[in-house]
Design an enzyme around this catalytic site. Structure first.
Site, PDB file in Angstrom:
ATOM      1  N   GLU A  76       0.807  -1.215   0.000  1.00 40.44           N
ATOM      2  CA  GLU A  76       0.000   0.000   0.000  1.00 40.44           C
ATOM      3  C   GLU A  76       0.847   1.276   0.000  1.00 40.44           C
ATOM      4  O   GLU A  76       0.473   2.297   0.589  1.00 40.44           O
ATOM      5  CB  GLU A  76      -0.938  -0.004   1.211  1.00 40.44           C
ATOM      6  CG  GLU A  76      -1.993  -1.105   1.133  1.00 40.44           C
ATOM      7  CD  GLU A  76      -3.012  -0.995   2.237  1.00 40.44           C
ATOM      8  OE1 GLU A  76      -4.203  -0.858   1.928  1.00 40.44           O
ATOM      9  OE2 GLU A  76      -2.624  -1.034   3.423  1.00 40.44           O
ATOM     10  N   HIS A  97      -4.563   0.569  11.533  1.00 33.11           N
ATOM     11  CA  HIS A  97      -5.865  -0.070  11.735  1.00 33.11           C
ATOM     12  C   HIS A  97      -6.166  -0.161  13.226  1.00 33.11           C
ATOM     13  O   HIS A  97      -6.542  -1.215  13.738  1.00 33.11           O
ATOM     14  CB  HIS A  97      -5.872  -1.479  11.115  1.00 33.11           C
ATOM     15  CG  HIS A  97      -5.183  -1.570   9.799  1.00 33.11           C
ATOM     16  ND1 HIS A  97      -3.904  -2.076   9.653  1.00 33.11           N
ATOM     17  CD2 HIS A  97      -5.584  -1.212   8.558  1.00 33.11           C
ATOM     18  CE1 HIS A  97      -3.539  -2.031   8.385  1.00 33.11           C
ATOM     19  NE2 HIS A  97      -4.532  -1.492   7.697  1.00 33.11           N
TER      20      HIS A  97
END
Length: 262
Positions: A76, A97
């Site tokens: 990512e 997260h």
């Protein structure tokens, strides 16, 4: 700041945010190159808590590594590259997260600053939904167009929630990024606890958000927090605490010489 010094700081920021419970096995912290604004520094694919200076490499804003390596890279990377493209004022980015923020990614509850430290999340936390532009995906932000879409959703703000995924945070310095990332996650946890009381929520108003954010993002408070988290990290790692960063250093005060008594 030299490139070597920058690598040390980026590695430390990864480990610091992980030690404070925001990053786990996944997520990443980057910083714009100290002398080449069209590049940024990022670790090879590794759990943030394990990142060392030798793991940090240079990437173009197209998220291509400058000197290829044998080790795996984060998939990512475009999250970072596309934000750096869109926001010249951004010098550091964290994608995570955190469990305290995931409930806001799967509900319609709005994140709100509840205290002066939480104000650093910014006046608004927009939400990016990959389904709107790309339909059903594996939820990873891998393609440049996906990263660009996320950067547009972030807009002029500092924190963006990613529907069913996590969050991405930006900062004007690496130290500011660490400060904002940790305290935004803690504010989210406090909001969830407050909502459970079912006694009405009283968040900061717009003027309080602006004033508190401006105050807490000064070099003094940011440097104080960075030094504290550095010492905590050092104790956990069993090493010697690093020198204070420039943001944490206070200018020397010259003492006036007292007049001699006659």
């Amino acid at each position: 700041m030299s490139l070597a010094e920058a690598r040390v700081l980026v590695a430390r920021a990864n480990r610091m945010i992980a030690h404070e419970g925001v990053l786990d096995a996944f997520g990443h912290v980057t910083m714009r190159h100290p002398t080449e604004p069209n590049r940024y520094l990022m670790s090879r694919s590794r759990a943030p808590e394990l990142v060392q200076p030798d793991d940090i490499h240079e990437f173009t804003l197209a998220s291509e590594i400058i000197k290829p390596i044998k080790e795996r890279l984060y998939g990512e990377r475009v999250i970072h590259g596309e934000i750096y493209k869109a926001r010249p004022d951004v010098l550091a980015v964290c994608h995570h997260h955190a469990s305290s923020m995931l409930p806001f990614c799967v509900t319609n509850m709005t994140m709100k600053p509840l205290n002066h430290l939480g104000a650093t999340m910014g006046p608004k936390v927009p939400i990016w939904d990959s389904r709107e532009d790309f339909g059903n995906t594996n939820l990873l932000v891998i393609k440049p167009e996906e990263g660009a879409s996320l950067a547009r959703a972030l807009g002029p703000y500092w924190t963006v929630l990613m529907r069913r995924h996590g969050a991405t945070v930006a900062g004007r310095t690496l130290e500011e990024l660490v400060f904002r990332t940790i305290y935004t996650a803690r504010n989210a946890a406090a909001q969830i606890q407050a909502e459970l009381l079912d006694a009405g929520l009283e968040p900061l108003n717009s003027e309080e958000i602006e004033l508190a954010s401006e105050y807490n993002l000064r070099p003094g408070p940011v440097g104080r927090a960075w030094e504290y988290w550095s010492v905590r990290l050092d104790k956990a790692e069993g090493g010697k605490a690093p020198a204070r960063t420039k943001a944490a250093r206070k200018p020397a005060v010259k003492k006036k010489k007292s007049a001699r008594r006659r």
